[in-house]
Scaffold this motif. Structure first.
Motif: not given
Length: 262
Positions: A140-158
């Motif tokens: 019932g589940y499957s993954a999908h393609t992901v294309v991105a760049n980490v420089n476009d993402m915000e840092w989140v407090e760990y």
């Protein structure tokens, strides 16, 4: 086969290494002493195998430098999911779903059976971190393609710490189609994990910047940019960022979203 650092002949110092190999526990590989592996499918590329089942991992990690015109037209295969992250330089990537030009910080995840192809058309070297793993299917589940760049993402407090931040590269949280995730964890100088972690997940870790003291099982081990670490299930682990200037950061894989197989 040749050395990754291209250094040959005798050294001025005694033979020594920071690498530590404790199979099915943890492994630290420093760049010095690593070799270039000849692997079918990679053209005009320097390829070094990092993590593998030979050390106890359920995945394979590679460090790839694509020279001008360097390429591989089929990373992955039947039942195999794959991931490619650009450390430096520029490559064109594609799978059955998408095509993109990736620069530093760019990445592509491709689900099982959907091979990644890359080609370096830039004329300059491109350095990549590549990961492959056999997909753990659930109905019932499957993954999908992901294309991105980490420089476009915000840092989140760990975990509520304002001097430690994380980026989650895949939408694995709450999506059972994904059986793994990739993260980048960054520590400001003097920052650390909040506690020593002990969990069933494995990690393959490539250090992108800075220096740290890493707790691997029952030892504190110095690590730095360019090192690679494999952590097997349940190995106690944590780190401190050390040094004077550069923040400590690494990209790492983590299996997730699956029950124990009995």
């Amino acid at each position: 086969m040749s050395y990754l650092n291209n250094q040959v002949g005798y050294r001025d110092e005694l033979l020594m290494t920071r690498s530590v190999v404790k199979k099915e526990n943890y492994v630290l590989l420093e760049p010095d002493g690593l070799v270039k592996n000849a692997i079918p499918g990679y053209e005009n590329c320097d390829v070094t195998i990092l993590g593998s089942p030979a050390m106890g991992a359920t995945f394979a990690d590679y460090l790839v430098t694509a020279k001008a015109g360097g390429k591989n037209m089929g990373i992955g295969g039947e039942g195999i999911e794959s991931f490619l992250y650009v450390i430096s330089g520029e490559v064109t990537v594609k799978n059955d779903d998408q095509e993109a030009t990736l620069t530093e910080g760019g990445y592509i995840f491709s689900p099982e059976g959907n091979k990644i192809a890359f080609e370096n058309k830039s004329g300059q070297d491109a350095k990549m971190y590549v990961y492959k793993r056999r997909y753990d299917r659930i109905e019932g589940y499957s993954a999908h393609t992901v294309v991105a760049n980490v420089n476009d993402m915000e840092w989140v407090e760990y975990e509520g710490m304002n001097n430690c931040h994380i980026k989650d590269l895949l939408p694995a949280a709450g999506d059972f189609g994904f059986d793994m995730n990739m993260h980048i964890l960054k520590f400001k100088l003097g920052a650390s994990h909040g506690y020593i972690e002990t969990h069933i997940q494995e990690h393959g870790m490539y250090f992108l910047s800075g220096k740290g003291m890493y707790r691997l099982d029952d030892e504190w081990v110095p690590v730095k940019k360019g090192d690679y670490v494999f952590l097997d299930a349940y190995v106690p682990q944590a780190c401190y960022a050390v040094g004077r200037e550069e923040e400590f950061a690494y990209i790492y894989s983590k299996d997730c979203n699956r029950d124990v197989q009995l």
